[in-house]
Design a protein around this motif. Structure first.
Motif, PDB file in Angstrom:
ATOM      1  N   ALA A   1      47.945  -4.472   4.452  1.00  0.00           N
ATOM      2  CA  ALA A   1      47.243  -4.501   5.743  1.00  0.00           C
ATOM      3  C   ALA A   1      47.692  -5.689   6.584  1.00  0.00           C
ATOM      4  O   ALA A   1      47.858  -5.577   7.808  1.00  0.00           O
ATOM      5  N   LYS A   2      47.902  -6.836   5.944  1.00  0.00           N
ATOM      6  CA  LYS A   2      48.324  -8.031   6.686  1.00  0.00           C
ATOM      7  C   LYS A   2      49.739  -7.889   7.239  1.00  0.00           C
ATOM      8  O   LYS A   2      50.129  -8.625   8.150  1.00  0.00           O
ATOM      9  N   GLY A   3      50.508  -6.956   6.684  1.00  0.00           N
ATOM     10  CA  GLY A   3      51.847  -6.695   7.199  1.00  0.00           C
ATOM     11  C   GLY A   3      51.847  -5.867   8.465  1.00  0.00           C
ATOM     12  O   GLY A   3      52.889  -5.718   9.115  1.00  0.00           O
ATOM     13  N   LEU A   4      50.686  -5.323   8.839  1.00  0.00           N
ATOM     14  CA  LEU A   4      50.574  -4.554  10.074  1.00  0.00           C
ATOM     15  C   LEU A   4      50.429  -5.488  11.268  1.00  0.00           C
ATOM     16  O   LEU A   4      49.889  -6.587  11.142  1.00  0.00           O
ATOM     17  N   PRO A   5      50.879  -5.070  12.438  1.00  0.00           N
ATOM     18  CA  PRO A   5      50.620  -5.874  13.638  1.00  0.00           C
ATOM     19  C   PRO A   5      49.125  -5.852  13.946  1.00  0.00           C
ATOM     20  O   PRO A   5      48.407  -4.966  13.484  1.00  0.00           O
ATOM     21  N   GLN A   6      48.669  -6.839  14.723  1.00  0.00           N
ATOM     22  CA  GLN A   6      47.233  -6.855  15.048  1.00  0.00           C
ATOM     23  C   GLN A   6      46.858  -5.556  15.738  1.00  0.00           C
ATOM     24  O   GLN A   6      47.474  -5.147  16.719  1.00  0.00           O
ATOM     25  N   SER A   7      45.845  -4.907  15.206  1.00  0.00           N
ATOM     26  CA  SER A   7      45.409  -3.613  15.722  1.00  0.00           C
ATOM     27  C   SER A   7      44.035  -3.309  15.156  1.00  0.00           C
ATOM     28  O   SER A   7      43.549  -3.992  14.240  1.00  0.00           O
ATOM     29  N   VAL A   8      43.412  -2.278  15.685  1.00  0.00           N
ATOM     30  CA  VAL A   8      42.129  -1.815  15.149  1.00  0.00           C
ATOM     31  C   VAL A   8      42.296  -1.424  13.686  1.00  0.00           C
ATOM     32  O   VAL A   8      41.443  -1.729  12.840  1.00  0.00           O
ATOM     33  N   LEU A   9      43.398  -0.751  13.378  1.00  0.00           N
ATOM     34  CA  LEU A   9      43.658  -0.319  12.002  1.00  0.00           C
ATOM     35  C   LEU A   9      43.723  -1.514  11.062  1.00  0.00           C
ATOM     36  O   LEU A   9      43.138  -1.484   9.963  1.00  0.00           O
ATOM     37  N   ARG A  10      44.414  -2.566  11.458  1.00  0.00           N
ATOM     38  CA  ARG A  10      44.547  -3.763  10.612  1.00  0.00           C
ATOM     39  C   ARG A  10      43.176  -4.360  10.320  1.00  0.00           C
ATOM     40  O   ARG A  10      42.851  -4.673   9.169  1.00  0.00           O
ATOM     41  N   PHE A  11      42.351  -4.514  11.367  1.00  0.00           N
ATOM     42  CA  PHE A  11      41.003  -5.053  11.168  1.00  0.00           C
ATOM     43  C   PHE A  11      40.190  -4.148  10.244  1.00  0.00           C
ATOM     44  O   PHE A  11      39.477  -4.623   9.357  1.00  0.00           O
ATOM     45  N   ARG A  12      40.293  -2.841  10.456  1.00  0.00           N
ATOM     46  CA  ARG A  12      39.490  -1.911   9.661  1.00  0.00           C
ATOM     47  C   ARG A  12      39.843  -1.984   8.182  1.00  0.00           C
ATOM     48  O   ARG A  12      38.953  -2.027   7.319  1.00  0.00           O
ATOM     49  N   LEU A  13      41.126  -2.004   7.879  1.00  0.00           N
ATOM     50  CA  LEU A  13      41.558  -2.057   6.485  1.00  0.00           C
ATOM     51  C   LEU A  13      41.133  -3.362   5.808  1.00  0.00           C
ATOM     52  O   LEU A  13      40.658  -3.367   4.670  1.00  0.00           O
ATOM     53  N   LEU A  14      41.307  -4.478   6.509  1.00  0.00           N
ATOM     54  CA  LEU A  14      40.928  -5.770   5.939  1.00  0.00           C
ATOM     55  C   LEU A  14      39.412  -5.863   5.753  1.00  0.00           C
ATOM     56  O   LEU A  14      38.931  -6.426   4.765  1.00  0.00           O
ATOM     57  N   MET A  15      38.651  -5.286   6.690  1.00  0.00           N
ATOM     58  CA  MET A  15      37.188  -5.267   6.554  1.00  0.00           C
ATOM     59  C   MET A  15      36.755  -4.434   5.353  1.00  0.00           C
ATOM     60  O   MET A  15      35.868  -4.820   4.587  1.00  0.00           O
ATOM     61  N   GLN A  16      37.386  -3.273   5.190  1.00  0.00           N
ATOM     62  CA  GLN A  16      37.047  -2.404   4.061  1.00  0.00           C
ATOM     63  C   GLN A  16      37.304  -3.113   2.744  1.00  0.00           C
ATOM     64  O   GLN A  16      36.493  -3.026   1.812  1.00  0.00           O
ATOM     65  N   SER A  17      38.421  -3.811   2.662  1.00  0.00           N
ATOM     66  CA  SER A  17      38.760  -4.517   1.429  1.00  0.00           C
ATOM     67  C   SER A  17      37.753  -5.633   1.145  1.00  0.00           C
ATOM     68  O   SER A  17      37.239  -5.754   0.030  1.00  0.00           O
ATOM     69  N   ALA A  18      37.440  -6.429   2.159  1.00  0.00           N
ATOM     70  CA  ALA A  18      36.509  -7.543   1.961  1.00  0.00           C
ATOM     71  C   ALA A  18      35.107  -7.051   1.631  1.00  0.00           C
ATOM     72  O   ALA A  18      34.453  -7.573   0.717  1.00  0.00           O
ATOM     73  N   SER A  19      34.630  -6.036   2.339  1.00  0.00           N
ATOM     74  CA  SER A  19      33.262  -5.557   2.125  1.00  0.00           C
ATOM     75  C   SER A  19      33.089  -4.894   0.767  1.00  0.00           C
ATOM     76  O   SER A  19      31.975  -4.803   0.242  1.00  0.00           O
ATOM     77  N   ALA A  20      34.190  -4.418   0.161  1.00  0.00           N
ATOM     78  CA  ALA A  20      34.108  -3.773  -1.148  1.00  0.00           C
ATOM     79  C   ALA A  20      34.033  -4.785  -2.288  1.00  0.00           C
ATOM     80  O   ALA A  20      33.733  -4.413  -3.425  1.00  0.00           O
ATOM     81  N   GLN A  21      34.282  -6.052  -1.980  1.00  0.00           N
ATOM     82  CA  GLN A  21      34.282  -7.096  -3.011  1.00  0.00           C
ATOM     83  C   GLN A  21      32.964  -7.863  -2.975  1.00  0.00           C
ATOM     84  O   GLN A  21      32.461  -8.197  -1.903  1.00  0.00           O
ATOM     85  N   PRO A  22      32.385  -8.142  -4.145  1.00  0.00           N
ATOM     86  CA  PRO A  22      31.021  -8.678  -4.229  1.00  0.00           C
ATOM     87  C   PRO A  22      30.753  -9.923  -3.389  1.00  0.00           C
ATOM     88  O   PRO A  22      29.702 -10.035  -2.773  1.00  0.00           O
ATOM     89  N   ASN A  23      31.687 -10.856  -3.355  1.00  0.00           N
ATOM     90  CA  ASN A  23      31.415 -12.138  -2.713  1.00  0.00           C
ATOM     91  C   ASN A  23      32.142 -12.329  -1.387  1.00  0.00           C
ATOM     92  O   ASN A  23      32.328 -13.464  -0.936  1.00  0.00           O
ATOM     93  N   LYS A  24      32.561 -11.214  -0.763  1.00  0.00           N
ATOM     94  CA  LYS A  24      33.340 -11.352   0.471  1.00  0.00           C
ATOM     95  C   LYS A  24      32.673 -10.691   1.677  1.00  0.00           C
ATOM     96  O   LYS A  24      33.344 -10.371   2.656  1.00  0.00           O
ATOM     97  N   LEU A  25      31.368 -10.503   1.606  1.00  0.00           N
ATOM     98  CA  LEU A  25      30.679  -9.898   2.748  1.00  0.00           C
ATOM     99  C   LEU A  25      30.808 -10.773   3.985  1.00  0.00           C
ATOM    100  O   LEU A  25      31.013 -10.280   5.099  1.00  0.00           O
TER     101      LEU A  25
END
Length: 388
Positions: free
Chosen positions: A182-206
C-alpha cells in the motif's frame, strides 16, 4: 424485467445477421434453465456465423449451465486443434475456465499456463490474474499471493495489481506485506483506505487508523468512503471505552453532517442510526432507518438494525401488551426473511428469528429457526452464546 428483456432479445434475434442478440438470447435461456432452447439458439448462431471464439465462449457457458462440461471441453479442444499454432491466449483461457468449472484442476492449470505464456507477448496479465482468482476460489491463498507478487514485479506501478495483492495480504492477516504494498502506491483514496484497513485490523493500532482517516478526509474532503470510515473508527474507539466514559455527541454531529451531505446514500443513514442507537434514541434511529429503507427496501445493514429494534420492542411488550408484542414479532420475522435471503447461515438472525417466532406464538417455526441456528454454529463460543 427479465421476461421483458428476453422478449426484446427474441424479437431482435429474428433480424438476419443479428448474432450478438442471438448469443444474448442463448445466455438468457441458459440462465432460466431452458437448456434445450439455449443450445438451439447458440447452435443456430454457430451454423450461420461459424465457430468463433465468441460463439464457443457462449456455447461453453450454455453447456456448463446444463452440467455438460465434457461436451463444452470437447468443443473448445476441437476448436483449438483447428487453430493449431494460431491459437491465441484468449482461446487457452477459455479452455482453462471450462476445465475449472468441470472440477478438472490439473488440466485447468495447464491451460492457464499456456494462456499466460501466450499473453506475455502482448505485455498484459489477464490470464495470470484470472488464475490468481481461481486459486483464491479454491482457497489456495498463499499460491495466489505468490502470483500477485510475481505480477507486481513484471508490471511495476500497476495500481490494480497492487490493490489486489494488498487486499489479499489483508485477508491472510499479513499486515506487514499489505502495508508495504500500500505504501508503494501514490497518495490516493485507495492508499489511505488500504492502510486504514490494515491498521484497524490490528489490536493496538486503532489510533493509527484514526489518524490515517483524519488525514484522508483532510486530503479528500469530498470522498464519502473516507468520511464514513472515519466515523466508524471513531465509533469503535468510543465503544471500547468503559460504558460511563463513552461520549457519542461528537460522533452524532459528524453522522448528521454525513447524512446531510449525502442524502441519497443509505450507508450514511445507517451510520447515523448506529450512533443514535448507541445513545438510546430508538425513536429517532427508527425514523432514520425507515427513510433508508424507502431508498433501498432490501438493504442488509438497514434491515439488520431495524430487525434488532423491532425484536427488542416485541420483547419489551411481551408481558404487558401481548397482542402488540405478537404484531411486532411478526414484523421482525418479515425482516428476518429478507436478511436470510442473502445470509442464510447468519447465526444471529436465525436465533433472533427463533425468538420472534416464539413471541408470535409460532412454536413450530421457532423450533425450525433454532435448529437452523444450531446447525449454523461453527465455534464453541457460538455454542455457548446459543446455550444462554
Amino acid at each position: 424485467l427479465g421476461d421483458v428483456y428476453k422478449r426484446q432479445e427474441q424479437v431482435r434475434a429474428r433480424v438476419p445477421g443479428n448474432f450478438n442478440n442471438r448469443r444474448m438470447l442463448a445466455l438468457l435461456y441458459a440462465q432460466d434453465e431452458a437448456h434445450a432452447k439455449a443450445k438451439q439458439a447458440i447452435q443456430a448462431v454457430i451454423d450461420a456465423e461459424g465457430t468463433t471464439r465468441q460463439n464457443l465462449s457462449v456455447l461453453g457457458q450454455v453447456l456448463r449451465a446444463s452440467d455438460a462440461h465434457d461436451q463444452a471441453i470437447a468443443a473448445i479442444q476441437s476448436y483449438l486443434a483447428s487453430l493449431g499454432e494460431d491459437a491465441q491466449w484468449q482461446d487457452h483461457l477459455l479452455l482453462a475456465g471450462t476445465f475449472e468449472a468441470a472440477g478438472k484442476t490439473q488440466q485447468a492449470d495447464l491451460s492457464f499456463a499456456k494462456a499466460i505464456a501466450a499473453e506475455k507477448a502482448e505485455n498484459t496479465f489477464t490470464s495470470a490474474q484470472a488464475q490468481a482468482q481461481v486459486l483464491l476460489n479454491r482457497g489456495q491463498n498463499e499460491q495466489a499471493a505468490k502470483m500477485f507478487e510475481g505480477l507486481i514485479k513484471d508490471f511495476p506501478g500497476n495500481e490494480l495489481l497492487q490493490q489486489r495483492a494488498a487486499e489479499l495480504y489483508l485477508r491472510l492477516r499479513d499486515y506487514d506485506k499489505a502495508e508495504a504494498i500500500a505504501k508503494g502506491l501514490p497518495q490516493s483514496v485507495l492508499r489511505f483506505r488500504l492502510l486504514m484497513q490494515s491498521a484497524s485490523a490490528q489490536p493496538n493500532k486503532l489510533g493509527v487508523a484514526i489518524k490515517l482517516a483524519e488525514q484522508g478526509v483532510k486530503a479528500y474532503p469530498n470522498d464519502f468512503g473516507l468520511s464514513l470510515n472515519r466515523l466508524e473508527l471513531l465509533q469503535t474507539q468510543e465503544d471500547r471505552k468503559d460504558q460511563d466514559q463513552r461520549r457519542y455527541s461528537k460522533l452524532l454531529t459528524l453522522a448528521k453532517a454525513l447524512a446531510q451531505d449525502y442524502p441519497d446514500r443509505v450507508e450514511a443513514k445507517v451510520a447515523l442510526a448506529d450512533v443514535l442507537l448507541r445513545m438510546n434514541r430508538l425513536g429517532q434511529a427508527t425514523a432514520i432507518l425507515e427513510q433508508a429503507l424507502e431508498f433501498a427496501p432490501r438493504h442488509p445493514a438497514a434491515n439488520e438494525r431495524m430487525f434488532r429494534i423491532v425484536l427488542q420492542d416485541a420483547q419489551a411488550k411481551a408481558t404487558a401488551q401481548p397482542d402488540a408484542s405478537q404484531k411486532k414479532a411478526r414484523e421482525a420475522l418479515a425482516i428476518a426473511s429478507i436478511l436470510l435471503e442473502t445470509q442464510p447461515g447468519n447465526f444471529g438472525v436465525l436465533r433472533g428469528a427463533g425468538l420472534a417466532a416464539e413471541l408470535a406464538g409460532l412454536s413450530a417455526v421457532a423450533v425450525d429457526y433454532y435448529k437452523q441456528a444450531f446447525e449454523a454454529t461453527q465455534t464453541a463460543n457460538d455454542l455457548a452464546k446459543y446455550a444462554m
